[in-house]
Design a protein around this motif. Structure first.
Motif, mmCIF file in Angstrom:
data_model
loop_
_atom_site.group_PDB
_atom_site.id
_atom_site.type_symbol
_atom_site.label_atom_id
_atom_site.label_comp_id
_atom_site.label_asym_id
_atom_site.label_seq_id
_atom_site.Cartn_x
_atom_site.Cartn_y
_atom_site.Cartn_z
ATOM 1 N N UNK A 97 21.119 22.728 41.165
ATOM 2 C CA UNK A 97 21.011 24.123 41.583
ATOM 3 C C UNK A 97 21.717 25.013 40.576
ATOM 4 N N UNK A 98 21.260 26.252 40.484
ATOM 5 C CA UNK A 98 21.878 27.218 39.576
ATOM 6 C C UNK A 98 23.035 27.927 40.261
ATOM 7 N N UNK A 99 24.013 28.315 39.453
ATOM 8 C CA UNK A 99 25.133 29.100 39.937
ATOM 9 C C UNK A 99 25.626 29.978 38.793
ATOM 10 N N UNK A 100 26.764 30.645 38.975
ATOM 11 C CA UNK A 100 27.309 31.492 37.926
ATOM 12 C C UNK A 100 27.692 30.691 36.693
ATOM 13 N N UNK A 101 27.864 31.388 35.608
ATOM 14 C CA UNK A 101 28.083 30.718 34.326
ATOM 15 C C UNK A 101 29.318 29.838 34.259
ATOM 16 N N UNK A 102 30.310 30.146 35.084
ATOM 17 C CA UNK A 102 31.539 29.344 35.130
ATOM 18 C C UNK A 102 31.597 28.465 36.365
ATOM 19 N N UNK A 103 30.426 28.178 36.914
ATOM 20 C CA UNK A 103 30.335 27.392 38.157
ATOM 21 C C UNK A 103 31.014 28.114 39.311
#
Length: 120
Positions: A97-103
């Motif tokens: 799944x995708x999330x923000x660039x810093x997880x």
């Protein structure tokens, strides 16, 4: 249509290895942190690992530390989960799944999952 596609699952004996891939269709993964999750029958979904958009940082669940690694090839728009020393308790459907660039932040786009079965 924006979607993630997992592949690489299968049946493996205890102690064996598998490499899962998470590819994107319709968008680029380069700006996203990517998380891997798993869900076994009758159990809640569990976070396994996450890698930052640059690939410079990653985190792992205690249950897989030292056995799983995560990497990404942004040129191929793909994130990998290398699973070594597999145990029967690793049996589950694995999702990315995708999330923000810093997880950080919520997980947005999800794949359909790939089955991993560890059994002799």
């Amino acid at each position: 249509q924006l979607q993630l596609v997992e592949s690489g699952g299968g049946l493996v004996q205890p102690g064996g290895s598998l490499r899962l891939s998470c590819g994107a269709s319709g968008f680029t993964l380069v700006y996203y942190g990517i998380g891997w999750f798993r869900q076994a029958p009758g159990k809640e979904r569990e976070g396994v690992s996450c890698i930052s958009s640059s690939g410079g940082s990653a985190n792992f669940a205690d249950s897989v530390k030292g056995r799983f690694t995560i990497s990404r090839d942004n040129a191929k728009n793909t994130v990998y989960l290398q699973m070594n020393s597999l145990k029967p308790e690793d049996t589950a459907v694995y999702y990315c799944a995708t999330t923000g660039g810093s997880c950080e932040g919520p997980f947005g786009t999800w794949g359909q999952g790939t089955q991993v079965t560890v059994s002799s």
